[in-house]
Structures are given as structure tokens and as C-alpha cells.
Design an enzyme around this catalytic site. Structure first.
Site, PDB file in Angstrom:
ATOM      1  N   CYS A   1       0.816  -1.224   0.000  1.00 23.20           N
ATOM      2  CA  CYS A   1       0.000   0.000   0.000  1.00 23.20           C
ATOM      3  C   CYS A   1       0.852   1.278   0.000  1.00 23.20           C
ATOM      4  O   CYS A   1       0.554   2.233  -0.729  1.00 23.20           O
ATOM      5  CB  CYS A   1      -0.957  -0.001   1.183  1.00 23.20           C
TER       6      CYS A   1
ATOM      7  N   HIS B   1      -2.946   6.176   4.787  1.00 25.33           N
ATOM      8  CA  HIS B   1      -1.500   6.268   5.008  1.00 25.33           C
ATOM      9  C   HIS B   1      -1.002   7.631   4.508  1.00 25.33           C
ATOM     10  O   HIS B   1      -1.437   8.112   3.453  1.00 25.33           O
ATOM     11  CB  HIS B   1      -0.753   5.186   4.209  1.00 25.33           C
TER      12      HIS B   1
HETATM   13  N1  LIG Z   1      -5.155  -3.725   4.833  1.00 25.26           N
HETATM   14  C1  LIG Z   1      -4.429  -3.072   3.931  1.00 25.26           C
HETATM   15  O1  LIG Z   1      -4.399  -1.817   3.912  1.00 25.26           O
HETATM   16  C2  LIG Z   1      -3.628  -3.824   2.911  1.00 25.26           C
HETATM   17  C3  LIG Z   1      -2.998  -3.096   1.918  1.00 25.26           C
HETATM   18  C4  LIG Z   1      -2.233  -3.779   0.952  1.00 25.26           C
HETATM   19  C5  LIG Z   1      -2.141  -5.145   1.009  1.00 25.26           C
HETATM   20  N2  LIG Z   1      -2.766  -5.830   2.009  1.00 25.26           N
HETATM   21  C6  LIG Z   1      -2.631  -7.289   2.014  1.00 25.26           C
HETATM   22  O2  LIG Z   1      -3.906  -7.842   1.691  1.00 25.26           O
HETATM   23  C7  LIG Z   1      -4.072  -9.105   2.366  1.00 25.26           C
HETATM   24  C8  LIG Z   1      -5.365  -9.069   3.194  1.00 25.26           C
HETATM   25  O3  LIG Z   1      -5.262  -8.025   4.166  1.00 25.26           O
HETATM   26  P1  LIG Z   1      -6.497  -7.574   5.064  1.00 25.26           P
HETATM   27  O4  LIG Z   1      -6.093  -6.273   5.645  1.00 25.26           O
HETATM   28  O5  LIG Z   1      -7.779  -7.659   4.290  1.00 25.26           O
HETATM   29  O6  LIG Z   1      -6.506  -8.705   6.223  1.00 25.26           O
HETATM   30  P2  LIG Z   1      -7.700  -9.128   7.198  1.00 25.26           P
HETATM   31  O7  LIG Z   1      -8.661  -8.015   7.381  1.00 25.26           O
HETATM   32  O8  LIG Z   1      -7.043  -9.688   8.398  1.00 25.26           O
HETATM   33  O9  LIG Z   1      -8.444 -10.322   6.392  1.00 25.26           O
HETATM   34  C9  LIG Z   1      -7.876 -11.592   6.250  1.00 25.26           C
HETATM   35  C10 LIG Z   1      -8.773 -12.499   5.417  1.00 25.26           C
HETATM   36  O10 LIG Z   1      -8.119 -13.779   5.331  1.00 25.26           O
HETATM   37  C11 LIG Z   1      -9.068 -14.782   5.684  1.00 25.26           C
HETATM   38  N3  LIG Z   1      -8.430 -15.945   6.301  1.00 25.26           N
HETATM   39  C12 LIG Z   1      -7.679 -15.983   7.424  1.00 25.26           C
HETATM   40  N4  LIG Z   1      -7.321 -17.262   7.701  1.00 25.26           N
HETATM   41  C13 LIG Z   1      -7.846 -18.029   6.711  1.00 25.26           C
HETATM   42  C14 LIG Z   1      -7.837 -19.420   6.425  1.00 25.26           C
HETATM   43  N5  LIG Z   1      -7.183 -20.303   7.206  1.00 25.26           N
HETATM   44  N6  LIG Z   1      -8.482 -19.870   5.313  1.00 25.26           N
HETATM   45  C15 LIG Z   1      -9.140 -18.998   4.506  1.00 25.26           C
HETATM   46  N7  LIG Z   1      -9.198 -17.669   4.733  1.00 25.26           N
HETATM   47  C16 LIG Z   1      -8.558 -17.179   5.823  1.00 25.26           C
HETATM   48  C17 LIG Z   1      -9.960 -14.097   6.679  1.00 25.26           C
HETATM   49  O11 LIG Z   1     -11.160 -14.827   6.798  1.00 25.26           O
HETATM   50  P3  LIG Z   1     -11.969 -14.938   8.210  1.00 25.26           P
HETATM   51  O12 LIG Z   1     -12.680 -13.643   8.357  1.00 25.26           O
HETATM   52  O13 LIG Z   1     -12.852 -16.090   7.971  1.00 25.26           O
HETATM   53  O14 LIG Z   1     -10.930 -15.155   9.278  1.00 25.26           O
HETATM   54  C18 LIG Z   1     -10.144 -12.733   6.018  1.00 25.26           C
HETATM   55  O15 LIG Z   1     -11.101 -12.818   5.000  1.00 25.26           O
HETATM   56  C19 LIG Z   1      -2.800  -9.290   3.213  1.00 25.26           C
HETATM   57  O16 LIG Z   1      -1.864 -10.059   2.495  1.00 25.26           O
HETATM   58  C20 LIG Z   1      -2.274  -7.865   3.377  1.00 25.26           C
HETATM   59  O17 LIG Z   1      -0.892  -7.812   3.598  1.00 25.26           O
HETATM   60  C21 LIG Z   1      -3.509  -5.203   2.946  1.00 25.26           C
END
Ligand SMILES: NC(=O)c1ccc[n+]([C@@H]2O[C@H](COP(=O)([O-])OP(=O)(O)OC[C@H]3O[C@@H](n4cnc5c(N)ncnc54)[C@H](OP(=O)(O)O)[C@@H]3O)[C@@H](O)[C@H]2O)c1
Length: 330
Positions: A126, A242
Site C-alpha cells: 500500500c 497512510h
Molecule cells: N489492509 C491493507 O491496507 C492492505 C494493503 C495492501 C495489502 N494488504 C494485504 O492484503 C491481504 C489481506 O489483508 P487484510 O487487511 O484484508 O486482512 P484481514 O482483514 O485480516 O483479512 C484476512 C482475510 O483472510 C481470511 N483468512 C484468514 N485465515 C484463513 C484461512 N485459514 N483460510 C481462509 N481464509 C482465511 C480471513 O477470513 P476470516 O474472516 O474467515 O478469518 C479474512 O477474509 C494481506 O496479504 C495484506 O498484507 C492489505
């Protein structure tokens, strides 16, 4: 029309992808939503249809043409290879970004590279995305030599658990007691009323993984290994958005006024032209643009400019950029 899947559909990025697919009228034939077993049976709305979250990958692997990966890097490494020879995966995680076989795409900068994919396209970090969108028009004109960036990153960059954590700590009245007894949950230290100068783990030089993502991804996206980048990445108690203080040195001279002319109508950018108007994270939430302000001559770099860059990390920093990549494919 495409069959589209969202992996991690209940997370911050996954939910935003679903929203943006609808907002931008992405040509979706059928939408598949995947998350952990904990979320199985929950539903999300897409264009007035209630779609069930599933923990079964098989139908997605068989049917999906475009897959938005919104899982953490470990899960991405485990799950994404299962789509080999099937749908194209646009991955938000860190798992494949530096793989030489995988294009790392920011549509305002290097859209042509998206066509070189072999089944996976990576979405950059990001903090990198908003910085390269802002700097690319200047890089094209004067070629960047080096960048110093300090980030002020919201907790949502970590994922949903960090939002819950900041809310909890903010509501906690006995803050001093919490500091004394803090055992750590999402972050190593309390984030409410605090600033944490660590995102990720440290390398042997003392830089964090987040900082080195900005170094390596910027060079890969600009396709220029000579650009020198140094970064300090800092977590601050802001929910979404950010911010970055950037000093950049160019091969050729450039004035702040010239830079403003170049940025004014550049794609994906909103420029604040006067000193007393500047972007802030609170006002970037739910907005698609990268906001730039406080452009001034840098007092250290010879051909340098300093500026302040802000964007919604969940939208342009992740979900929106991913959907824009999807649009390049359809
Ligand atoms: N947040 C940001 O600003 C941002 C920016 C750039 C990139 N990213 C990247 O994008 C990705 C997602 O980030 P996020 O912020 O959306 O994270 P998050 O809010 O923690 O969401 C994680 C997701 O993964 C799922 N998950 C976790 N354990 C799992 C499993 N064993 N099997 C299947 N699904 C599972 C969760 O499902 P449940 O709800 O069922 O647990 C949820 O849908 C990461 O790689 C992060 O580094 C994030």
C-alpha cells in the site's frame, strides 16, 4: 463477463474488493467468496444478491476466470498455486511481488506489463502504490535518482484485528495501567496515544520488511534498479489512510511550480496547490485518488523536491488497485 472469486472475502481488503467490483460495474458473471471455516455460512451482498461465504476452494478453482487474492502471504503461497493453468490471480499479499515471473502492477504507471503474466499478477504494498502514483509523472520528466520516505501508516494496513485493537485501547480509560501491564496483541506495544517505528521484522542492517518493500518494489515498478530509496515506516493511531513525507532527488533540475504543472492533470492524482491546503488521512477515506500537497524545494537534495502524499490504504493501496488490474485484463 467473467467468473470472479475473492479469497479472503471477509477481510478489510476482500470486502472492499466486493464493493469496488459493484461500484465500477466490473463484468461479473458469477461471484465466488472464500474465507476461513470461521466465516462459512456468512453472506455478503453484491448487486442485491446475497452470496454465501465458502471455505471450499474446489468450485473456485474449477470456475473462476479472475481471482482477487486477499489473504496473508503464507496462505497465498499455499492456495494460489492451486489456480495454476486456471484463472488469473491478482494477489494483494507480499508472497509473489518480487518474483521475476510475476508482474507488479500499478495501472497508472506500468499497465502494459500486466499482459506478461503467467497466471499471477501482484499488487504492490500500500505505501509503495501511493508513492509511485505520485512520483511517476515527475520520474518520466526528470528521472528520479534517489528517494527518502517516512511513512505514517494507519492501523488498518495490518488488517481488521488492528482496527479492533485501536478501538479497544482508545476506549480503555486506564491507559497508564494498560501501558504498565501491556502484554501485546496485534502490535508489540500499545498503538493508542502512541507511534510505533516498526512495521514487520528487522533485517541485519536494521531496516524492517515494510521498509525494504518500499525500496525493492519501487525499483521493480519503475523498472530501474539504479533508483536509491531509503525508508522509515511508522505505525500511527489512525484507522484508515497512510501518509508519507517524501524527499526526492532528480537527474535534472525541477522547480515546485514545474512539478505542480506535471501533477495537476496526472491520472489518479489530486493536487493541493497552495501551502495552507494539504491532504490528511481523515479526508482520504473511501476516496480513490492519491492526494499530494506541500510540494516545495528540498533543502538537501540538489535537484530535490519535498512533498506530502496521502491515500486510502484499503482502496488505492489495495482493493482499488487490484480491481483496476482486473480491468486491464478484461
Ligand atoms: N489492509 C491493507 O491496507 C492492505 C494493503 C495492501 C495489502 N494488504 C494485504 O492484503 C491481504 C489481506 O489483508 P487484510 O487487511 O484484508 O486482512 P484481514 O482483514 O485480516 O483479512 C484476512 C482475510 O483472510 C481470511 N483468512 C484468514 N485465515 C484463513 C484461512 N485459514 N483460510 C481462509 N481464509 C482465511 C480471513 O477470513 P476470516 O474472516 O474467515 O478469518 C479474512 O477474509 C494481506 O496479504 C495484506 O498484507 C492489505
Amino acid at each position: 463477463m467473467k467468473n470472479v472469486a475473492v479469497l479472503g472475502a471477509t477481510g478489510l481488503v476482500g470486502e472492499e474488493v466486493i464493493k469496488i467490483l459493484e461500484q465500477r460495474n466490473f463484468p461479473v458473471k458469477e461471484l465466488f467468496l472464500f474465507a476461513s471455516g470461521r466465516s462459512e455460512g456468512q453472506t455478503r451482498f453484491f448487486k442485491d444478491n446475497e452470496i454465501e461465504i465458502s471455505n471450499d476452494l474446489d468450485p473456485l478453482i474449477k470456475k473462476a476466470n479472475i481471482v482477487f487474492g486477499c489473504l496473508d502471504a503464507d496462505l497465498s503461497r499455499e492456495i494460489i498455486p492451486q489456480f495454476k493453468g486456471k484463472g488469473v490471480v491478482i494477489d494483494n499479499s507480499n508472497a509473489y511481488r518480487m518474483d521475476p515471473e510475476v508482474p507488479l502492477i500499478v495501472p497508472e504507471v506500468n499497465p502494459e506489463k500486466a499482459r506478461d503474466h503467467k497466471g499471477i499478477i501482484a499488487n504492490p504494498n500500500c505505501s509503495t502504490i501511493q508513492m509511485v502514483v505520485a512520483l511517476y509523472p515527475l520520474h518520466k520528466a526528470r528521472k528520479i535518482k534517489r528517494i527518502f520516505v517516512a511513512t505514517y501508516q494507519s492501523v488498518s494496513g495490518y488488517g481488521r484485528d488492528a482496527i479492533t485493537e485501536l478501538k479497544y485501547e482508545t476506549e480503555c480509560m486506564a491507559m497508564q495501567q494498560m501501558v504498565d501491564k501491556y502484554e501485546g496483541s496485534v502490535f508489540a506495544y500499545p498503538i493508542a496515544n502512541n507511534v510505533i517505528p516498526q512495521i514487520g521484522s528487522f533485517d541485519e542492517l536494521g531496516y524492517t520488511t515494510e521498509e525494504m518493500k518500499m525500496v525493492n518494489e519501487t525499483r521493480k515498478i519503475f523498472d530501474d534498479e539504479t533508483i536509491q530509496v531509503t525508508a522509515i515506516c511508522v505505525r500511527i493511531p489512525v484507522m484508515i489512510g497512510h501518509s508519507e513525507a517524501v524527499s526526492v532527488d532528480f537527474e535534472q533540475p525541477i522547480t515546485p511550480d514545474e512539478a505542480k504543472q506535471m501533477l495537476k492533470d496526472a491520472p489518479g492524482i489530486k493536487l493541493f496547490e497552495t501551502d495552507d491546503k494539504y491532504p490528511m488521512p481523515l479526508f482520504s477515506v473511501n476516496r480513490d485518488l492519491v492526494f499530494i500537497g506541500r510540494i516545495r524545494k528540498d533543502l538537501v537534495f540538489e535537484n530535490g523536491l519535498a512533498m506530502w502524499i496521502v491515500a486510502d490504504n484499503i482502496r488505492k493501496g489495495a482493493a482499488l488497485n487490484a480491481v483496476q488490474i482486473g480491468e486491464l485484463l478484461v
